[in-house]
Scaffold this motif. Sequence first.
Motif, short mmCIF file in Angstrom:
data_model
loop_
_atom_site.label_atom_id
_atom_site.label_comp_id
_atom_site.label_asym_id
_atom_site.label_seq_id
_atom_site.Cartn_x
_atom_site.Cartn_y
_atom_site.Cartn_z
N UNK A 120 -7.37 -15.97 -10.08
CA UNK A 120 -7.17 -14.65 -9.50
C UNK A 120 -5.82 -14.07 -9.90
N UNK A 121 -5.73 -12.75 -9.78
CA UNK A 121 -4.48 -12.05 -10.04
C UNK A 121 -4.33 -10.91 -9.04
N UNK A 122 -3.12 -10.58 -8.73
CA UNK A 122 -2.86 -9.45 -7.83
C UNK A 122 -3.32 -8.15 -8.48
N UNK A 123 -4.00 -7.32 -7.72
CA UNK A 123 -4.50 -6.05 -8.27
C UNK A 123 -3.34 -5.18 -8.75
N UNK A 124 -3.54 -4.54 -9.88
CA UNK A 124 -2.53 -3.62 -10.39
C UNK A 124 -2.48 -2.32 -9.59
N UNK A 125 -3.45 -2.13 -8.68
CA UNK A 125 -3.52 -0.88 -7.92
C UNK A 125 -2.94 -1.01 -6.52
N UNK A 126 -2.29 -2.12 -6.22
CA UNK A 126 -1.65 -2.27 -4.91
C UNK A 126 -0.43 -1.36 -4.83
N UNK A 127 -0.36 -0.60 -3.75
CA UNK A 127 0.79 0.26 -3.47
C UNK A 127 1.40 -0.19 -2.14
N UNK A 128 2.66 0.18 -1.92
CA UNK A 128 3.33 -0.34 -0.73
C UNK A 128 4.45 0.57 -0.26
N UNK A 143 0.38 -1.92 2.83
CA UNK A 143 -0.12 -1.93 1.46
C UNK A 143 -1.47 -1.23 1.44
N UNK A 144 -1.81 -0.67 0.30
CA UNK A 144 -3.13 -0.06 0.13
C UNK A 144 -3.52 -0.13 -1.33
N UNK A 145 -4.78 -0.01 -1.58
CA UNK A 145 -5.32 -0.02 -2.93
C UNK A 145 -5.48 1.44 -3.34
N UNK A 146 -4.82 1.86 -4.40
CA UNK A 146 -4.80 3.28 -4.74
C UNK A 146 -6.15 3.81 -5.19
N UNK A 203 -12.47 10.12 -11.46
CA UNK A 203 -12.98 11.05 -12.47
C UNK A 203 -11.92 11.99 -13.03
N UNK A 204 -10.86 12.25 -12.28
CA UNK A 204 -9.88 13.23 -12.71
C UNK A 204 -8.77 12.56 -13.53
N UNK A 205 -8.68 12.95 -14.79
CA UNK A 205 -7.72 12.35 -15.69
C UNK A 205 -6.28 12.53 -15.20
N UNK A 206 -5.99 13.72 -14.66
CA UNK A 206 -4.62 14.00 -14.23
C UNK A 206 -4.18 13.09 -13.08
N UNK A 207 -5.15 12.48 -12.38
CA UNK A 207 -4.82 11.67 -11.20
C UNK A 207 -4.66 10.19 -11.52
N UNK A 208 -5.09 9.77 -12.69
CA UNK A 208 -5.10 8.35 -12.99
C UNK A 208 -3.68 7.77 -12.99
N UNK A 209 -3.52 6.69 -12.24
CA UNK A 209 -2.23 6.04 -12.11
C UNK A 209 -1.42 6.51 -10.92
N UNK A 210 -1.89 7.54 -10.23
CA UNK A 210 -1.17 8.04 -9.04
C UNK A 210 -1.32 7.06 -7.89
N UNK A 211 -0.31 6.94 -7.06
CA UNK A 211 -0.35 5.99 -5.95
C UNK A 211 -1.36 6.37 -4.87
N UNK A 212 -1.82 7.63 -4.88
CA UNK A 212 -2.84 8.06 -3.92
C UNK A 212 -4.05 8.65 -4.65
N UNK A 213 -4.36 8.06 -5.79
CA UNK A 213 -5.46 8.59 -6.61
C UNK A 213 -6.77 8.68 -5.84
N UNK A 214 -7.13 7.61 -5.15
CA UNK A 214 -8.40 7.58 -4.45
C UNK A 214 -8.40 8.29 -3.13
N UNK A 215 -7.23 8.67 -2.64
CA UNK A 215 -7.13 9.30 -1.32
C UNK A 215 -6.91 10.81 -1.41
#
Length: 472
Positions: free
Chosen positions: A9-17, A26-29, A411-423
């Motif tokens: 296992x590895x820590x998710x790269x999408x963990x934010x804190x 912590x949350x998963x972006x 789906x939105x390219x401009x949002x990829x990598x944002x700490x609140x992408x999914x929210x």
Amino acid sequence: MLSVKDEILIKSQFIQMVRDKDKAIIWHSLFGNPKIVSKETLAFLEIFSHPRQLSSVLEEYSYDKNSKKALQDLIENYYFVPKNFDEREFLAKHMKERKKSITDGSLINYLELIMSEVCNFRCSYCVHFNNLEMSNRIKNSTRFMNFKVAKQTIDGYLKILRKHKKNIAEINFGGGEPLLAWKVIERVLEYCQSNYSKKFDFHFSINTNASLITPKIAEKLKEYRVEIASSLDGLREGNNMVRFTKSGGGTFEAVTQGFDNLAKQGYPIEGIAVTVNDQNFPFIDEKIIDWANERGMKEVRIDIDIIGMIQTSVENIIAKLMRLRQYAKDFNIEIAGFWSRPAENLNDSTLDSHVAFCGMVRGNSICVNPSGKIYGCGYSATQLGSLHQIDSFYTADSQYAHLVSDHLTGSMEMCKGCIIEGQCGGGCEITHEFSRANNKEKIERMCDFYRQMTCELLTEQLQELDTETALE
């Protein structure tokens, strides 16, 4: 998932804190699922910054029953993932499945009737007219909703609900200023009650500046339990800096008179919305909370005109909002706004729910204007169809289907990598519409504001938790 203890296992790269003292949220972006964790849990997460076999780590460290339960929760919510697990691909598969529900109309549950494309006010920040003037919609010749169009819209909307076995019908009267078409609103209320009350539970609402609410109108709104959303952009001086009559006069007295007429009917409004820009920002302070408390209100919604508000720094805006939130809590008054939406959305996992910034991009709402054109929001300039297509405007390859699909998480390219992408999912689409035609750079300011505000709200939660623990 502890059965995968032999897996690497590895820590998710999408963990934010966000962190405060010995605790963190912590949350998963992409997926959400926020957790309040201790510094020990944070240290354990760091062990998996590089791939590790779970079983070997468990042998190396001793964990009690509660620790193992917490670990399983973190694994199940994708804070730990298998070494070669592609989280974006996993998300994309979920979103592909979700698209099936977009094209059958089952998402639709809210109707806005745009009763008027005109207003008796001319507020300096008004998104309705500022955005519409950038499009062809403002050129529509029909300014007021007539009953024939309203009736046809309601019948079509309720047919969609009935098709999906829904019995709660949410109908909003918007504008412009909807009370300029009060006679039609009154007929709509009567029509729904007399023709559909046995089949549907109606939740009526209206967005109005309140200046046209007479005692008789207040009485009728109370009779049908119409929920009233209205604005006051500060007390007299602040409000009159940005909210004008068409002749340029102040509006404070006219608005508060409407509030008074409602209160005299025993139907006071429960809260107000305050729109803030550079002009009235200095005048928004604790006094507006005191005023709301004196009137028994429980919510003061503060929305920032982030596109037009460019002289005030994001840091100063956030500091004032957080200060007002703390002050309002002593009166049990909630302070919220569009800026709190991403933090609110954290509580819904994008894997389980259709998380989006608003009902428009989620596909829940349809709005019909006086000309019978369908939009996703009353302020939008993007037409999704026409009234004669009410049975089919949402089908595959429609503008509606593309709009909702393009805003699914990931789906939105401009949002990829944002700490609140999914929210957040790109924030307010109307802001995007206006900015694309006006100034694209201001989108970055909006995004920065939402990110910082989300972190501040989560930090506030941690601080309140520390306070509660200290009191115990």
